[in-house]
Design a protein around this motif. Structure first.
Motif, PDB file in Angstrom:
ATOM      1  N   LYS A 466      12.580   7.095  12.807  1.00 32.64           N
ATOM      2  CA  LYS A 466      13.129   5.953  12.014  1.00 32.64           C
ATOM      3  C   LYS A 466      14.336   5.367  12.879  1.00 32.64           C
ATOM      4  O   LYS A 466      15.288   4.597  12.459  1.00 32.64           O
ATOM      5  CB  LYS A 466      13.766   6.486  10.699  1.00 32.64           C
ATOM      6  N   LEU A 467      14.453   6.220  13.951  1.00 33.22           N
ATOM      7  CA  LEU A 467      15.719   5.724  15.159  1.00 33.22           C
ATOM      8  C   LEU A 467      15.358   4.605  15.833  1.00 33.22           C
ATOM      9  O   LEU A 467      14.111   4.665  16.322  1.00 33.22           O
ATOM     10  CB  LEU A 467      16.341   6.962  15.787  1.00 33.22           C
ATOM     11  N   PHE A 468      16.223   3.629  16.005  1.00 34.30           N
ATOM     12  CA  PHE A 468      15.867   2.733  17.220  1.00 34.30           C
ATOM     13  C   PHE A 468      17.054   2.995  18.407  1.00 34.30           C
ATOM     14  O   PHE A 468      18.104   3.572  18.198  1.00 34.30           O
ATOM     15  CB  PHE A 468      16.136   1.256  16.457  1.00 34.30           C
ATOM     16  N   GLY A 469      16.416   2.363  19.492  1.00 33.79           N
ATOM     17  CA  GLY A 469      17.295   2.963  20.842  1.00 33.79           C
ATOM     18  C   GLY A 469      16.983   3.978  21.443  1.00 33.79           C
ATOM     19  O   GLY A 469      17.682   4.097  22.703  1.00 33.79           O
ATOM     20  N   LEU A 470      16.223   4.858  20.977  1.00 34.31           N
ATOM     21  CA  LEU A 470      15.889   6.009  21.965  1.00 34.31           C
ATOM     22  C   LEU A 470      14.957   5.664  22.867  1.00 34.31           C
ATOM     23  O   LEU A 470      13.830   4.531  22.724  1.00 34.31           O
ATOM     24  CB  LEU A 470      15.434   7.245  21.129  1.00 34.31           C
ATOM     25  N   ASP A 471      14.607   6.202  24.042  1.00 34.22           N
ATOM     26  CA  ASP A 471      13.509   6.056  24.963  1.00 34.22           C
ATOM     27  C   ASP A 471      12.500   6.875  24.514  1.00 34.22           C
ATOM     28  O   ASP A 471      12.136   7.383  23.263  1.00 34.22           O
ATOM     29  CB  ASP A 471      13.954   6.541  26.534  1.00 34.22           C
TER      30      ASP A 471
END
Length: 483
Positions: A466-471
């Motif tokens: 559910k997280l955005f912005g991780l590689d």
């Protein structure tokens, strides 16, 4: 005029059309998701290939219009109560970029809510505009909202900012404090920008809630989100004080030089249909939603918009349902029944309804909820755990930590040499991008901000999907040390 026949028989079997296969499969499901047309055009079907064209002698030019585009934009402006309207074939993202470039230049500050769309931060990074963030509050279900008091504190701390941007309505239909921000901002000579991407229907349905009528200077609307329009069709509306010639120049900098005439047709058709049917269709849908919410509540699915503080307004055409099994699980259950929702969070789901046949879709959704409620009851009766993998109670997702200190200008951090760091090892480093939980889409980190121990602990306990912005490996992108 020659029309090439489609391949048939044995020859057809060797044609590979993966996009068509994907879209046909999606079209067979019930959509409670954007685009607002949800499979139906306002005036029936059309063959886009027959009408696709570009600037020619008999057509117009979006950036130097003299004919049909002028008329279409004037009609859209009249419907929106705007001084001027520009059609956008690059979605509200193009409008966001154009109005920020109009309002501010390199080195200038703009005031943005922390839950601002990422397109605003991308433009700030490219243009060298420095964002100043307004912190948001959270409901008991973990949904963000901004207060006039928070805007006032930031505007007093940064009185030379060129503009303040308000999000109204957000994903959940919550209206932002446009009037209050407009009063404060105009006293300080700031422009008021509004991301009204989810509010295009308000031109015809409860127009008193529209940002232009509440004091905004520049407003973007994604027609495709809530109206019967094709994806990427949007408008940029202005108040009287805006230099439309300069704004059109700024738009030309950020949007394709070959804008889609099919998208512009979709915008004009959506406007024409809403002019004729919008007010009545909105009344019918609002009444159907009232009845639906009553029946859904009897099944245990309650109105999520009621969790807001007293006095805050919402878009009555947006459906937010809180579920006893949690929103992630409910979305999965609906997906298994062929229904796709706009979003799901720990507490519930959000749905977009078509103004053309929303009541019919609500009936199908209610039937699905009856089936799901029965399944949930059977699971409880047999003592079978209904806490599935994605059944995460809202209370298990704490609000993000406070906005961390800025250690580097956003435009420098966004383009600085970077490296991937495990979340557990990232405390004290500088973020090279935006990171957060979606929904609700609030950035816990922005490029140039310090990754604090509190943020590390928060990210560690979040569901990674559910997280955005991780590689791609679930790591944080950080500015390389020594830069």
């Amino acid at each position: 005029m020659r029309r090439w026949p489609q391949a048939g028989g044995k020859e057809r079997r060797f044609l590979q059309r993966p996009m068509m296969d994907m879209l046909r499969a999606a079209s067979e499901r019930l959509s409670l998701h954007m685009p607002g047309g949800q499979g139906a055009g306002p005036f029936g079907t059309m063959d886009p290939y027959l009408l696709d064209t570009t600037e020619q002698t008999l057509t117009d030019d979006l950036y130097e219009p003299t004919g049909a585009i002028v008329k279409a934009q004037e009609l859209a402006a009249k419907s929106a109560g705007a001084a001027h309207t520009l059609m956008l074939s690059g979605g509200s993202t193009a409008g966001m970029h154009a109005m920020l470039l109009y309002a501010a230049g390199r080195g200038d500050q703009v005031i943005l809510p922390r839950n601002v769309h990422i397109s605003a931060l991308h433009l700030c990074a490219v243009a060298g505009i420095e964002p100043v963030f307004v912190p948001v509050c959270y409901t008991a279900a973990g949904r963000p909202y901004a207060t006039p008091e928070a805007y006032q504190q930031v505007m007093e701390a940064y009185p030379f900012a060129k503009a303040a941007l308000v999000l109204s309505p957000d994903y959940y239909g919550t209206l932002g404090p446009v009037e209050e921000v407009a009063r404060l901002a105009h006293e300080k000579g700031m422009l008021v920008l509004c991301d009204e991407a989810h509010g295009a229907a308000m031109n015809w349905v409860h127009p008193e809630n529209s940002a232009l009528r509440r004091g905004a200077d520049l407003v973007i609307q994604s027609a495709h989100k809530t109206l019967p329009a094709l994806t990427a069709s949007a408008w940029l509306h202005t108040a009287e004080n805006i230099d439309i010639t300069l704004l059109r120049k700024r738009l030309r900098m950020v949007q394709t030089s070959s804008p889609s005439f099919i998208i512009m047709l979709a915008l004009d058709d959506a406007r024409a249909w809403m002019d004729e049917h919008g007010a009545q269709a909105g009344t019918v849908l609002e009444e159907a939603l009232t009845a639906f919410r009553r029946e859904a509540a009897r099944l245990g699915y309650t109105d999520g918009q009621k969790l807001l503080p007293p006095g805050m307004k919402t878009d009555p055409l947006r459906l937010v349902l809180d579920a006893p099994q949690g929103g992630f699980r409910l979305a999965e259950q609906l997906e298994e029944l062929g229904i796709d929702v706009e979003l799901s969070d720990a507490a519930g789901i959000g749905c977009i309804l078509s103004l053309m046949d929303g009541p019919r879709r609500l009936e199908k959704l209610l039937d699905a909820l009856r089936v799901i409620a029965q399944q949930e009851q059977m699971a409880r009766d047999t003592t079978e755990s209904h806490q599935k993998v994605n059944c995460i109670p809202a209370a298990a997702i704490p609000a993000p930590p406070p906005i961390p200190p800025r250690k580097m200008p956003l435009h420098e951090a966004a383009f600085a040499p970077a490296q991937s760091i495990a979340i557990s090892d990232a405390a004290g480093r500088i973020s090279a991008g935006q990171v957060g939980l979606y929904p609700p889409g609030v950035a816990v980190l922005s490029a140039g901000e310090e990754i604090t121990p509190e943020i590390v602990r928060w990210l560690t306990c979040m569901p990674k999907d559910k997280l955005f912005g991780l590689d791609e490996h679930g790591r944080l992108t950080c500015v390389r040390e020594g830069v």
